[in-house]
Design an enzyme around this catalytic site. Structure first.
Site, PDB file in Angstrom:
ATOM      1  CE  LYS A 116      -3.832   2.035   2.686  1.00 52.00           C
ATOM      2  NZ  LYS A 116      -4.683   1.843   3.877  1.00 52.00           N
TER       3      LYS A 116
ATOM      4  CB  SER B  48      -7.979   3.777   3.109  1.00 50.61           C
ATOM      5  OG  SER B  48      -7.048   3.188   4.007  1.00 50.61           O
TER       6      SER B  48
ATOM      7  CB  SER C 292      -8.004   1.018   6.042  1.00 52.29           C
ATOM      8  OG  SER C 292      -8.614   2.277   6.186  1.00 52.29           O
TER       9      SER C 292
END
Length: 305
Positions: free
Chosen positions: A75, A149, A173
């Protein structure tokens, strides 16, 4: 070349049996990664990844780590040496010299980090759409959001493009997008994995997480990530709290009633109810106590849903 299944056991078997090599796997996989709309903010050049594969192939079999030749992504609020970190904000961009300890541990285990995955800007959001880098496809149906997210990581793993990917989780997330894209999202206890090298959303609550093809794969990756240690600067690491063993008879779990478990997605039947029933039976056969719930999760201690 047809791609093998990308779970850890299948990749290892394909390598051992000479079905493919890390170089061949990346050559077949890279066009699919490059075509994955919105999944990546930064995808490493193919030449760089093939050089990494070549280096791994030079290792004798006796020195190959548990993730030898396994493709994964990180990420883009987690530092990877030599790859830009943006947190989905172009003005924030910097290129770190050092990887986050957890990422370094995965690379030392033989993993091939293909790039940085998309996210809600600064990891603030559970939708996956708050990014200037395009919206990652939902792995099931692009009419729907990918969740966030950690949208890019979940999308790529759910679509079968990667063996696993890293996310973060402060308030969902690392779990919400897993559910939206049909993969496993594992979030450990706060402090279990080093968050040095993570752009903070809430530093005292942030966790590094794993998206994987199965719970078993996720546990293996999680275990390797735990070995990453930044030393004295790792002020938020916490030792696991020792817990007394829990017998099956003491384990109580709750399952919401059918009012709260509609597993049918749009236009497609789901086997979720059958899977749920099977897991309930397995727990009961092990001696665990099943508490049917009627809208109140708090009714059962040691609740697992």
């Amino acid at each position: 070349m047809a791609l093998p299944a990308l779970d850890l056991k299948s990749i290892a078997a394909a390598y051992v049996n000479g079905v493919t090599t890390p170089t061949q796997l990346l050559q077949a996989l890279y066009p699919k990664l490059a075509a994955a709309k919105g999944a990546f903010i930064y995808l490493a050049p193919s030449e760089q990844l093939l050089e990494r594969a070549k280096q791994l192939e030079a290792h004798p079999e006796s020195s190959r780590g548990p993730l030898w030749g396994v493709p994964f992504a990180t990420k883009d609020n987690v530092d990877v040496a030599g790859m830009p970190t943006t947190a989905a904000c172009p003005a924030f961009t910097y290129t770190p010299r050092q990887s986050a300890p957890a990422v370094q541990a995965l690379e030392e285990a033989g993993g091939i980090n293909v790039g940085k995955s998309n996210l809600d800007q600064f990891a603030c959001g559970l939708v996956g759409t708050r990014t200037p880098y395009g919206v990652a496809y939902n792995a099931f149906d692009n009419r729907f959001i990918p969740g966030g997210s950690s949208s890019g990581s979940a999308s790529a793993v759910g679509a079968g493009l990667l063996s696993f990917a890293l996310g973060t989780d402060t308030a969902g997330s690392g779990r919400v997008p897993a559910g939206y894209n049909g993969c496993v999202g594992i979030k450990g206890t706060v402090g279990r994995i080093s968050t040095v090298g993570v752009v903070p959303a809430s530093a005292c609550l942030d966790c590094l997480t794993v998206f994987s093809r199965s719970v078993g794969d996720g546990r293996q990756v999680f275990s390797i990530m735990q070995s990453g240690d930044a030393g004295a600067v790792d002020v938020r690491r916490r030792s696991p709290i020792p817990l007394p063993p829990l017998s099956a008879a003491e384990f109580r779990f709750g399952v919401p009633n059918t009012q709260y478990t509609d597993w049918n997605g749009p236009g497609r039947a789901s086997e979720g109810v059958q899977h749920e029933d099977r897991h309930v039976r397995l727990c009961e056969e092990s001696g665990c106590v099943h508490y049917p719930l009627h809208g109140r999760i708090s009714e059962a201690p040691y609740t697992c849903t």
